[in-house]
Design an enzyme around this catalytic site. Structure first.
Site, PDB file in Angstrom:
ATOM      1  CG  ASN A  37      -1.856  -1.311   1.291  1.00  0.00           C
ATOM      2  OD1 ASN A  37      -2.385  -1.663   0.236  1.00  0.00           O
ATOM      3  ND2 ASN A  37      -2.046  -1.911   2.406  1.00  0.00           N
ATOM      4  CG  HIS A 125     -10.422  -2.447   8.216  1.00  0.00           C
ATOM      5  ND1 HIS A 125      -9.837  -2.669   9.298  1.00  0.00           N
ATOM      6  CD2 HIS A 125      -9.623  -3.204   7.252  1.00  0.00           C
ATOM      7  CE1 HIS A 125      -8.744  -3.390   9.346  1.00  0.00           C
ATOM      8  NE2 HIS A 125      -8.402  -3.385   8.002  1.00  0.00           N
ATOM      9  CD  GLU A 169     -13.427   0.751   5.027  1.00  0.00           C
ATOM     10  OE1 GLU A 169     -12.515   0.560   3.908  1.00  0.00           O
ATOM     11  OE2 GLU A 169     -13.611  -0.107   5.721  1.00  0.00           O
ATOM     12  CB  SER A 173      -9.086  -1.815   2.186  1.00  0.00           C
ATOM     13  OG  SER A 173      -9.767  -2.654   2.740  1.00  0.00           O
ATOM     14  CG  ASP A 198     -11.232   3.504   8.050  1.00  0.00           C
ATOM     15  OD1 ASP A 198      -9.974   4.019   7.142  1.00  0.00           O
ATOM     16  OD2 ASP A 198     -10.823   2.251   8.565  1.00  0.00           O
ATOM     17  CG  HIS A 201      -7.015   2.244   1.737  1.00  0.00           C
ATOM     18  ND1 HIS A 201      -5.955   1.214   1.260  1.00  0.00           N
ATOM     19  CD2 HIS A 201      -7.707   1.279   2.663  1.00  0.00           C
ATOM     20  CE1 HIS A 201      -5.646   0.211   2.048  1.00  0.00           C
ATOM     21  NE2 HIS A 201      -7.092   0.184   2.976  1.00  0.00           N
ATOM     22  CE  LYS A 230      -4.305   0.759   5.468  1.00  0.00           C
ATOM     23  NZ  LYS A 230      -3.452  -0.493   5.566  1.00  0.00           N
TER      24      LYS A 230
HETATM   25  C1  LIG Z   1      -9.919   0.445   5.969  1.00  0.00           C
HETATM   26  C2  LIG Z   1      -9.030   0.280   6.619  1.00  0.00           C
HETATM   27  N1  LIG Z   1      -9.044   0.517   8.017  1.00  0.00           N
HETATM   28  C3  LIG Z   1      -8.034   0.475   8.996  1.00  0.00           C
HETATM   29  C4  LIG Z   1      -7.038  -0.288   8.583  1.00  0.00           C
HETATM   30  C5  LIG Z   1      -5.895  -0.672   9.676  1.00  0.00           C
HETATM   31  O1  LIG Z   1      -4.820   0.297   9.555  1.00  0.00           O
HETATM   32  P1  LIG Z   1      -3.433   0.002  10.094  1.00  0.00           P
HETATM   33  O2  LIG Z   1      -2.698  -1.189   8.838  1.00  0.00           O
HETATM   34  O3  LIG Z   1      -2.599   1.163  10.189  1.00  0.00           O
HETATM   35  O4  LIG Z   1      -3.582  -0.910  11.277  1.00  0.00           O
HETATM   36  C6  LIG Z   1      -6.743  -0.785   7.438  1.00  0.00           C
HETATM   37  C7  LIG Z   1      -5.788  -1.642   7.195  1.00  0.00           C
HETATM   38  O5  LIG Z   1      -5.400  -2.692   6.733  1.00  0.00           O
HETATM   39  C8  LIG Z   1      -8.024  -0.594   6.256  1.00  0.00           C
HETATM   40  O6  LIG Z   1      -7.417  -0.984   4.948  1.00  0.00           O
END
Ligand SMILES: Cc1ncc(COP(=O)(O)O)c(C=O)c1O
Length: 383
Positions: A37, A125, A169, A173, A198, A201, A230
């Site tokens: 990412n 997520h 989000e 993702s 969220d 991304h 990311k």
């Molecule tokens: C939409 C989303 N939120 C949160 C996370 C978690 O982030 P981190 O990798 O910093 O724990 C991710 C990562 O996998 C994600 O894709």
């Protein structure tokens, strides 16, 4: 063999038999990587490396304690100020990871708003699902990115007691599609719901200065969360919102209170990335061009890319078997494109999740396209 291993081996055998065994293999070096990412290519940027090293040398490799004990350094507050400015919010708070931020912050908010009515997109997520479970809040789920359905559900619950939350989000993702932030904001206003967005991304990639969609309407999301892991090439996460909200989280979010503060090395990389990202419009445009080229190539091969409009391009092939075979074929050609299977994605939508980066050249994209074109026609029947 340890006492409980027979039970663990039994469970692992079952994962294996159903084709869902996961392993944490080391990333092979020297491969052309379409699964990480690192969208802006910042993970190896000299400015991030230099500030991480400098802050590590000056301030140490560990913060020594949690934020509320002795872990808070001026550096944390300086970085939080920069985030708030970029997100156009009054305040921001740092967290150890995006998973931890979501799991802790959303759970605290849902407990605060009890009996919370939490309206969630179908594809949120795992960390957000975890928060709902931890708070004992039943989700009212709306069809993916379907604002009419969300409106309908909010209206249907209008008379019910409890604080309303909309949780979604800005860029999904596994699908690379975008939420309609203006519509979300309008619904949150109309139904007096707390909008939790969220931006894992989107941070670095979309919105003013690349700092996410929430910055397009300052205060439009009641809380915007994002990661540095990311596009920003580092580690850690943030939440941004009002001063009152952040002060409340300092008192109530277990994932902020009961964990060691981010170390200076990690903060140095974040700080340098925050300086660079607003001026990386050319890199963002390049990623966009790569993604459009790849989507066109996949469409020509008859491979579904869903609603992707961003740097994340899913090649949705259907069965686990087809995804894993396509991934293996690319791997033989030196291309890293990991297969994504249920439960991460719904059954029947296994895919390669292809992530474009400014570090990719046009020749890299052409190499991927050529490898897909040589493999896919022979594998399509396994789909
Ligand atoms: C939409 C989303 N939120 C949160 C996370 C978690 O982030 P981190 O990798 O910093 O724990 C991710 C990562 O996998 C994600 O894709």
């Amino acid at each position: 063999m340890a006492r409980f291993d027979a039970a663990f081996w039994g469970a692992l055998d079952q994962f294996s038999a159903s084709g869902l065994l996961r392993t944490a293999s080391a990333r092979p070096l020297g491969m052309l990587d379409f699964s990480s990412n690192d969208y802006l290519g910042l993970a190896r940027h000299p400015a991030l490396q230099a500030r991480a090293a400098e802050w590590g040398a000056r301030f140490g490799t560990g913060a020594g304690a949690s934020r509320l004990v002795t872990g808070t350094l001026d550096l944390h507050q300086q970085v939080e100020g920069k985030i708030a400015q970029a997100k156009r919010t009054e305040a921001a708070l740092l967290f150890a990871s995006g998973w931890q931020a979501n799991a802790s912050v959303l759970a605290s908010l849902l407990r605060f708003g009890k009996p919370a009515l939490v309206f969630t997109d179908w594809l949120i997520h795992a960390s957000l699902h975890h928060a709902c479970r931890a708070a004992g809040a039943a989700q009212i789920r709306f069809r993916h990115n379907d604002m009419a359905h969300l409106d309908e559900l909010l209206a249907a619950h209008e008379g019910a007691p409890g604080m309303r939350f909309i949780v979604t989000e800005s860029v999904f993702s596994m699908d690379g599609d975008q939420a309609d932030f203006c519509a979300l904001h309008a619904l949150a206003q109309r139904y007096n719901a707390f909008l939790y967005l969220d931006e894992a991304h989107a941070t670095g990639m979309l919105g003013p200065g690349g700092m996410g969609l929430s910055a397009t309407i300052p205060g439009g999301a009641d809380l915007a969360m994002g990661t540095f892991s990311k596009a920003l090439g580092g580690f850690g996460a943030y939440v941004a919102g009002s001063r009152a909200l952040c002060d409340w989280l300092i008192n109530r979010a277990s994932g902020f209170i009961h964990t060691t503060a981010l170390p200076p090395t990690v903060l140095g990389a974040i700080d340098a990335a925050l300086d660079l990202v607003p001026d990386m419009a050319a890199e963002r445009a390049r990623v966009k061009t790569h993604a459009a080229r790849l989507r066109a190539a996949l469409a020509a091969l008859g491979i579904d890319t869903g609603g992707s409009t961003t740097q994340i391009v899913p090649a949705i092939v259907g069965t686990e078997r087809a995804a894993m075979r396509l991934s293996a074929h690319l791997r033989e050609q030196g291309i890293l494109a990991v297969g994504i299977r249920p439960p991460t994605v719904p059954a029947g939508t296994s895919r390669l999740r292809l992530a474009m980066s400014a570090a990719h050249s046009e020749a890299d994209i052409e190499r991927l396209v050529a490898a897909l074109a040589s493999a896919w026609p022979g594998l399509a029947c396994a789909a």
